[in-house]
Design a protein around this motif. Sequence first.
Motif, PDB file in Angstrom:
ATOM      1  N   LEU A  71       0.805  -1.212   0.000  1.00 52.15           N
ATOM      2  CA  LEU A  71       0.000   0.000   0.000  1.00 52.15           C
ATOM      3  C   LEU A  71       0.843   1.269   0.000  1.00 52.15           C
ATOM      4  N   LYS A  72       2.129   1.152   0.369  1.00 48.10           N
ATOM      5  CA  LYS A  72       3.017   2.308   0.309  1.00 48.10           C
ATOM      6  C   LYS A  72       3.192   2.791  -1.127  1.00 48.10           C
ATOM      7  N   ALA A  73       2.909   1.897  -2.076  1.00 49.78           N
ATOM      8  CA  ALA A  73       3.059   2.262  -3.485  1.00 49.78           C
ATOM      9  C   ALA A  73       1.883   3.098  -3.987  1.00 49.78           C
ATOM     10  N   ALA A  74       0.851   3.256  -3.170  1.00 43.97           N
ATOM     11  CA  ALA A  74      -0.335   4.002  -3.588  1.00 43.97           C
ATOM     12  C   ALA A  74       0.040   5.426  -3.961  1.00 43.97           C
ATOM     13  N   GLY A  75      -0.565   5.924  -5.030  1.00 40.87           N
ATOM     14  CA  GLY A  75      -0.276   7.278  -5.496  1.00 40.87           C
ATOM     15  C   GLY A  75      -0.587   7.370  -6.968  1.00 40.87           C
ATOM     16  N   ASP A  76       0.076   8.285  -7.650  1.00 42.55           N
ATOM     17  CA  ASP A  76      -0.188   8.497  -9.071  1.00 42.55           C
ATOM     18  C   ASP A  76       0.190   7.292  -9.919  1.00 42.55           C
ATOM     19  N   THR A  77       1.072   6.443  -9.415  1.00 39.86           N
ATOM     20  CA  THR A  77       1.532   5.298 -10.210  1.00 39.86           C
ATOM     21  C   THR A  77       0.680   4.054 -10.000  1.00 39.86           C
ATOM     22  N   THR A  78      -0.344   4.135  -9.156  1.00 33.31           N
ATOM     23  CA  THR A  78      -1.061   2.939  -8.719  1.00 33.31           C
ATOM     24  C   THR A  78      -2.571   3.103  -8.780  1.00 33.31           C
ATOM     25  N   SER A  79      -3.255   2.051  -9.203  1.00 32.56           N
ATOM     26  CA  SER A  79      -4.713   1.982  -9.171  1.00 32.56           C
ATOM     27  C   SER A  79      -5.125   1.023  -8.064  1.00 32.56           C
ATOM     28  N   ILE A  80      -5.990   1.483  -7.154  1.00 33.13           N
ATOM     29  CA  ILE A  80      -6.468   0.637  -6.053  1.00 33.13           C
ATOM     30  C   ILE A  80      -7.990   0.629  -6.067  1.00 33.13           C
ATOM     31  N   ASP A 127      28.431  -6.363 -19.644  1.00 36.53           N
ATOM     32  CA  ASP A 127      29.769  -6.946 -19.715  1.00 36.53           C
ATOM     33  C   ASP A 127      30.813  -6.077 -19.018  1.00 36.53           C
ATOM     34  N   ASP A 128      30.495  -4.778 -18.816  1.00 36.82           N
ATOM     35  CA  ASP A 128      31.457  -3.923 -18.105  1.00 36.82           C
ATOM     36  C   ASP A 128      31.190  -3.871 -16.604  1.00 36.82           C
ATOM     37  N   GLY A 129      30.301  -4.763 -16.103  1.00 41.21           N
ATOM     38  CA  GLY A 129      30.159  -4.932 -14.666  1.00 41.21           C
ATOM     39  C   GLY A 129      29.060  -4.143 -13.993  1.00 41.21           C
ATOM     40  N   LYS A 130      28.146  -3.531 -14.766  1.00 40.30           N
ATOM     41  CA  LYS A 130      27.024  -2.828 -14.143  1.00 40.30           C
ATOM     42  C   LYS A 130      25.825  -3.764 -14.043  1.00 40.30           C
ATOM     43  N   VAL A 131      25.034  -3.612 -12.978  1.00 45.91           N
ATOM     44  CA  VAL A 131      23.866  -4.451 -12.756  1.00 45.91           C
ATOM     45  C   VAL A 131      22.637  -3.564 -12.621  1.00 45.91           C
ATOM     46  N   TYR A 132      21.586  -3.879 -13.382  1.00 49.22           N
ATOM     47  CA  TYR A 132      20.313  -3.169 -13.314  1.00 49.22           C
ATOM     48  C   TYR A 132      19.259  -4.173 -12.859  1.00 49.22           C
ATOM     49  N   VAL A 133      18.574  -3.903 -11.752  1.00 50.59           N
ATOM     50  CA  VAL A 133      17.617  -4.843 -11.177  1.00 50.59           C
ATOM     51  C   VAL A 133      16.291  -4.145 -10.908  1.00 50.59           C
ATOM     52  N   GLY A 134      15.181  -4.777 -11.284  1.00 48.33           N
ATOM     53  CA  GLY A 134      13.876  -4.204 -10.987  1.00 48.33           C
ATOM     54  C   GLY A 134      12.747  -5.131 -11.373  1.00 48.33           C
ATOM     55  N   ALA A 135      11.549  -4.827 -10.896  1.00 54.08           N
ATOM     56  CA  ALA A 135      10.344  -5.580 -11.275  1.00 54.08           C
ATOM     57  C   ALA A 135       9.820  -4.983 -12.573  1.00 54.08           C
ATOM     58  N   VAL A 136      10.683  -5.045 -13.593  1.00 56.87           N
ATOM     59  CA  VAL A 136      10.392  -4.439 -14.884  1.00 56.87           C
ATOM     60  C   VAL A 136      10.752  -5.416 -16.000  1.00 56.87           C
ATOM     61  N   THR A 137      10.298  -5.092 -17.212  1.00 56.16           N
ATOM     62  CA  THR A 137      10.551  -5.957 -18.359  1.00 56.16           C
ATOM     63  C   THR A 137      12.001  -5.855 -18.821  1.00 56.16           C
ATOM     64  N   LYS A 138      12.379  -6.791 -19.687  1.00 54.25           N
ATOM     65  CA  LYS A 138      13.720  -6.785 -20.252  1.00 54.25           C
ATOM     66  C   LYS A 138      13.985  -5.490 -21.011  1.00 54.25           C
ATOM     67  N   ASP A 139      12.991  -5.035 -21.783  1.00 57.15           N
ATOM     68  CA  ASP A 139      13.163  -3.806 -22.561  1.00 57.15           C
ATOM     69  C   ASP A 139      13.403  -2.604 -21.655  1.00 57.15           C
ATOM     70  N   ALA A 140      12.727  -2.575 -20.509  1.00 55.54           N
ATOM     71  CA  ALA A 140      12.909  -1.455 -19.576  1.00 55.54           C
ATOM     72  C   ALA A 140      14.327  -1.447 -19.016  1.00 55.54           C
ATOM     73  N   ILE A 156      16.955   4.412 -10.471  1.00 55.66           N
ATOM     74  CA  ILE A 156      16.462   5.071 -11.673  1.00 55.66           C
ATOM     75  C   ILE A 156      14.947   4.935 -11.718  1.00 55.66           C
ATOM     76  N   GLY A 157      14.232   6.047 -11.871  1.00 57.13           N
ATOM     77  CA  GLY A 157      12.783   6.012 -11.941  1.00 57.13           C
ATOM     78  C   GLY A 157      12.145   5.912 -10.573  1.00 57.13           C
ATOM     79  N   GLU A 158      10.827   5.658 -10.562  1.00 50.36           N
ATOM     80  CA  GLU A 158      10.093   5.571  -9.309  1.00 50.36           C
ATOM     81  C   GLU A 158       8.909   4.635  -9.449  1.00 50.36           C
ATOM     82  N   GLY A 159       8.287   4.374  -8.313  1.00 50.68           N
ATOM     83  CA  GLY A 159       7.092   3.532  -8.313  1.00 50.68           C
ATOM     84  C   GLY A 159       7.386   2.110  -8.752  1.00 50.68           C
ATOM     85  N   TRP A 160       6.463   1.544  -9.523  1.00 50.14           N
ATOM     86  CA  TRP A 160       6.551   0.143  -9.921  1.00 50.14           C
ATOM     87  C   TRP A 160       7.673  -0.114 -10.920  1.00 50.14           C
ATOM     88  N   THR A 161       8.152   0.937 -11.591  1.00 50.80           N
ATOM     89  CA  THR A 161       9.182   0.740 -12.609  1.00 50.80           C
ATOM     90  C   THR A 161      10.553   1.227 -12.148  1.00 50.80           C
TER      91      THR A 161
END
Length: 400
Positions: A180-189, A378-391, A320-325
């Motif tokens: 519920l902390k995610a509630a706001g402009d990025t969320t429909s409840i 390959d240069d050692g950076k890691v990007y992690v999130g509940a997002v798609t591969k394209d994101a 990077i970014g906010e909310g669910w993405t």
Amino acid sequence: MAETRKASRFIVPVAVAGVAAATIGLVPALAASGDPDLPEITAQQLIEKIAASDTQTLSGTFKISTDLGLPLGGLTSALGGIGGGPSTADPSAKLTELVSGSHTLRVAADGPERQKLTLLDGSDEYSLIHNGDDVWAYDSKSNEVFHEKAPAGADAPGAHEVPKGKELPGTPKQLADEVLKAAGDTTSITVDGTAKVAGRDAYQLVIKPKQAGSTVESVKIAVDAASGTPLKFTLSSVEGGKPVVDAGFTKVDFSKPAASDFTFKAPEGAKVTEGAAEKAAGEKAAGEKGDPFEGQLPEGLEGVFGDFGAGSGEGGMNVIGEGWTAIAKIDSGAPAPKTDEAPKEFQGLLDSLGDKVTGKFGSGTVFKTKIVNALLTDDGKVYVGAVTKDALVDAANSGK
């Protein structure tokens, strides 16, 4: 020891599973048997009802089924052969089993000082008990006991806190609060009808991301109509198919459990491992070298990345970014290890988990689950999130 340290460089998939496990928690799911006729309620009113709920005591049984879209059986086997574990009863290792397959658990709680969870696996049982300053875990299959003592002194800071990493799994209300902390402009409840959960009338709260690019399709929470206590949690992925998590009470009682439910005495002949001694031995073996990412990663990621960036003087996390993405970017400061250098037990697993990708950032591999994905460049950076591969690729291309 050298092999263990080398192997730890190849455990990016574990980070993915770790985030998913931390997000999932141990919460009960829907056991529908007809929709009760309840007074209408708005989403705001139902959220207020959850917030006002103060359930301190309960006991019952719930089932949890998890499908991350990840071959966790093979992953667990691979990890089990690296470094080994001092005790099969250690909660930090045992409870990872819950992020795959279906399990039945018994749970009891009497306020913040006493909780008990028992994992049933055929004729074997695994129990995790928090009683005051003590945390006990018992594995009947191996007849092993794990014990952790909180800081001494009733008035000392943290005297009644469960040691980090040995907490009992989150309650339905704790998980609902986090979502519920995610509630706001990025969320429909919204409220989407009613349900029967373990014989109790419940409202269904549905939470959905408004942002494109999230892997989360929806979160559904069944809320007890009388007490406001969350009784069910279902997490679904945009990939469809089985829910990522479908866990729920099949029986629940809100009366106070007996005090004897939280007492524990090590069975005769059982091997007992003390957590404090285990920690001291681990620090000595590692030369008391700290985790370079400690305190910097999201809960569930700390300690997972092993030697990434160790000794490089670099590292750190940027969001990077906010909310669910939102995407966590971690710079290891060192080139990513080559797959063909990985220990044999990891090579096939890494190949099955990863998709090779390219972009303005260069090239890398995306490690996947149905909810949390991670891009290792390959240069050692890691990007992690509940997002798609394209994101993830877009985030890497942005160079942020």
